[in-house]
Design an enzyme around this catalytic site. Structure first.
Site, mmCIF file in Angstrom:
data_model
loop_
_atom_site.group_PDB
_atom_site.id
_atom_site.type_symbol
_atom_site.label_atom_id
_atom_site.label_comp_id
_atom_site.label_asym_id
_atom_site.label_seq_id
_atom_site.Cartn_x
_atom_site.Cartn_y
_atom_site.Cartn_z
ATOM 1 N N GLY A 99 156.868 46.239 -28.988
ATOM 2 C CA GLY A 99 156.572 47.912 -28.968
ATOM 3 C C GLY A 99 157.080 48.415 -29.280
ATOM 4 O O GLY A 99 158.083 48.551 -29.959
ATOM 5 N N LEU B 99 149.769 43.636 -32.741
ATOM 6 C CA LEU B 99 150.312 44.553 -32.669
ATOM 7 C C LEU B 99 151.554 43.009 -32.041
ATOM 8 O O LEU B 99 152.179 42.841 -30.871
ATOM 9 C CB LEU B 99 150.287 46.021 -31.987
ATOM 10 C CG LEU B 99 152.425 45.908 -31.595
ATOM 11 C CD1 LEU B 99 152.300 46.813 -33.878
ATOM 12 C CD2 LEU B 99 152.430 47.326 -30.744
ATOM 13 N N ASP B 100 152.583 42.795 -33.189
ATOM 14 C CA ASP B 100 154.152 41.990 -32.418
ATOM 15 C C ASP B 100 153.755 41.033 -32.350
ATOM 16 O O ASP B 100 154.371 39.572 -31.693
ATOM 17 C CB ASP B 100 154.910 42.825 -31.720
ATOM 18 C CG ASP B 100 155.644 44.381 -31.758
ATOM 19 O OD1 ASP B 100 155.349 44.160 -33.378
ATOM 20 O OD2 ASP B 100 155.402 45.245 -31.017
ATOM 21 N N GLU B 101 152.118 39.977 -32.947
ATOM 22 C CA GLU B 101 152.025 39.108 -32.198
ATOM 23 C C GLU B 101 150.884 37.928 -33.201
ATOM 24 O O GLU B 101 150.758 37.253 -32.758
ATOM 25 C CB GLU B 101 150.826 39.268 -31.332
ATOM 26 C CG GLU B 101 150.924 39.644 -29.857
ATOM 27 C CD GLU B 101 150.453 39.547 -28.666
ATOM 28 O OE1 GLU B 101 149.442 38.855 -28.584
ATOM 29 O OE2 GLU B 101 151.192 40.097 -27.939
#
Lengths: 277, 277, 277, 277
Positions: free
Chosen positions: D195, D221-223
């Site tokens: 995040g 997101l970010d994964e």
């Protein structure tokens, strides 16, 4: 010493040491920047040689008078080995690293005893002539188990507890007996993979680097002030068990590195952070 | 400051700063141990903020009086960007790293000009609006070539010379114009592979790690005081050209790291060693 | 397998394994580039599971027939622990690291015995129930001393010798008894600081990184094929003794890393280099 | 190629290449272990030289016939530079690293254009003669903004998108246009500090190591699958802004490292993990 920053702190300390004919060997300080309404915090570690006849308490008294602020913490620690008890479970790697160093007089600590909730490591520990206390958690409440451990610790009166892969969570009540004196090694690169089975979690996320974290234990699991961290590259060929095996190399080196700092009085705790001088 | 160790040096400095109402931001010192007949050497770097009205020369004068030893070197360096000229040959990687940082105001230096014995990099340097001097060594003796460079340097009066993969050996006479002010990047992990073609040598020895070294230039090729080093793992698949390609990544990061230290006045030269505070 | 590169080598191997119903678990190969008149050299390591009833010699025979080149070396190594004898002098760190791993069944080798020219480590080794042979070099010629060691080694018939900080130079005659089977740990980042007192040399040169090198021993001191290297950052505060102390951490980790590769048959020797698959 | 593991896969591939007179330069494979009901997955990357007259499609057809399994994915990628468009915001460090490499022909890609939601980097990009598209997100819904970007991308038809510190979250709809073809650099050591403001989070947690992660972008997101990670040590002196500044060095090196692997067709995506051969 540490406390709110103020002008002249270094000057006052060096004046006192100069007047007492002490020779400064090394001096490191750090001032955390003032942020908003929070003023800066001053940290200083001075290593000095004092004349033979000098009482350290005299220096401490002079320092208190010169600085004249109740908010500043002043401590004088004569150079000596710390007394420690190690808590372990079944894994040997951190424990054996410490025992070997102790055996060859390379650790800045006396290992008074090893306490474990399993007897797996007893034969190994006994090779080194160190008391081993097997205190099972079976058929005990957590409170009863911790009480049994605390009673054993009372025999040894250690200055520090080292959790060398002790795999049980300690209650706030237990931790409160050794405030800021309990060092744990966590098998992940905190704050990634908090909680159980970090290598399994790391495998599932597909990370390319694993790590370990040595930290002081406070009341929140895996959230105490971090002392040292280190990492190791992995790749797709590492299953969770491979990560666990290779991770052990990191765990033991990080724990040893952190203890070296702690036992040399280099680590200040400030909120949830450490300042290492 | 640096010089022979003596009792009270830190005290005298902090006293003078305290009296002049300067606020110490950071202070690092090191005393090299006395060995045999060689006494210890004291090094200290103090970063402080002074009141607006204060003349730095006043502080320097007070320091000289308080310390009262001609053997102690005292310097006050106001915080400012250093003026530098870069010497390069044909390879761009160190130069371009510095130019990019300079372009985005991330370098603690002003790049006044680039001098090269080839014009290969001229188009690139001109993108950044920096003067480029192409001074060929062809049809010139070494002395004539160095004289031509020195005349160009006189225009810019740089405080530091940076050899960003400048592939010619400089004469002692040339070096003497910028004593302890010329920083070179050598493409090996010194003192391994001194001299020509270090990556070829590294390949032939079958090493598993290559490296690079940033150092001050003195009269002995590749033997000046080392400022910073770094390394990179290689394996049997790396031919000499692969090592050279990957080594460039190390070279540029080591040079940048060393210059950051030098431009912030953190590097003391002591014999053939550096003390970095 | 290794030998001069030729078209179809991988195909022939995979064909033979396929026909024999072997399952390839992993396969790594490397071809050194042809340089000038030197043709490329082919290296391949294939890990496979064979049906229970299959005789490995049958596979080897089929491979020889399929490849039909006397220049290609083919070997089949069943997965098993290697038998080793460790030679040491007085320092414990490499030895104790190996003994701990052996004690907990984490080493791909059986440690048959420890031989030392001092009896310093005898009490420690005996904790682990491993034979310790104290063979002093005093009052003996080198030849006599090496003969005494060789006679002891004959009892154990080890496949590999490990020099865990054995501080005496071995004669070519001695080395010839364990060709490409003797692994040494050298306390420098070879080829820097060949010879005696490398940490003293490193200190005097003022390096910022120290290292250690595990290599096969051949007839030229410190010049055998390198298996693994690693490094550690130091700074001006490290005297030679500090470098030596910190260097031990690197030495033991590099030796362990190299032995893991060697004992898993991952290391090919090619001239003075290793290919690690 | 990748797909469910089966006996003989390597044999079939090497047979086809042998019959077609192709010369294998390198071959790497990996089989993920079967776990419970999940069978093993086979991954292989073979680099080979084919005779001039040979049509790659002929080889592909032969491979399909030999392997005869619809579950096995087979791809032949001729060696060539990939066409890419870079998305950036205001920070230059990742972008400038890629532009410099491209400028000196050291990137395995053609940079067709740079798209940014700010015009900050326009002057810099234009030095390199690369089209810069300033597409502000102001006064636009996310959908409108992404549509505008997609229309610009259609002009260039890139094979890959590189998010070089593009600081806006992309919608699943946008991502679906470049499935497994969008590479992002995240400024933390994922999964730590997912995040916003990861360096602020890192500072507050008091970590001793920071990092960066290059990953494929998927809908979470970010994964997405991680390609490469790297880290850097920090200490108590690093405020969040210092971590951000030093973190940039890690970010740019990790992104470059990841892109080198991706552009050389070395990265397989398998679930949420990557296999890098």
């Amino acid at each position: 010493m540490d406390g709110p920053d103020a002008k002249g702190l270094i000057f006052h300390v060096t004046s006192v040491l100069y007047r007492n004919e002490c020779n400064i060997i090394s001096q490191d300080e750090y001032v955390s920047p003032a942020v908003g309404l929070t003023e800066g915090q001053f940290f200083m570690r001075t290593e000095f040689e004092s004349p033979d006849k000098l009482d350290p308490q005299k220096v401490l008294k002079d320092l208190r008078e010169a600085i004249a602020s109740p908010e500043i913490n002043l401590r004088i620690n004569p150079k000596k080995k710390k007394d420690v008890v190690i808590l372990a479970t079944k894994e040997h790697h951190c424990l054996s690293d410490l025992l070997i160093r102790y055996n060859f007089d390379e650790l800045d600590a006396n290992i008074l005893a090893v306490v474990s909730n399993y007897n797996t490591l007893q034969p190994f520990v006994s090779k080194f002539g160190i008391p081993f206390h097997y205190i099972t958690h079976e058929h005990k409440t957590r409170e009863e188990h911790e009480d049994a451990i605390l009673r054993t610790l009372e025999i040894y009166q250690p200055e520090y507890l080292v959790l060398a892969k002790y795999m049980r969570i300690l209650s706030p009540e237990f931790v409160s007996h050794y405030p800021n004196k309990t060092v744990n090694i966590h098998h992940s690169f905190l704050p990634a993979f908090i909680g159980a089975n970090p290598y399994r979690q790391a495998y599932e996320r597909g990370v390319k680097i694993i790590g370990a974290t040595a930290h002081f234990v406070n009341n929140n699991l895996d959230e105490g002030p971090i002392i040292a961290q280190n990492v190791k590259e992995v790749d797709h060929r590492y299953m969770a068990t491979d990560m666990a095996r290779e991770g052990k190399e990191v765990e033991k080196s990080v724990l040893t590195q952190a203890l070296k700092l702690v036992f040399n009085d280099r680590v200040f705790i400030y909120g949830n952070r450490t300042v290492v001088l």
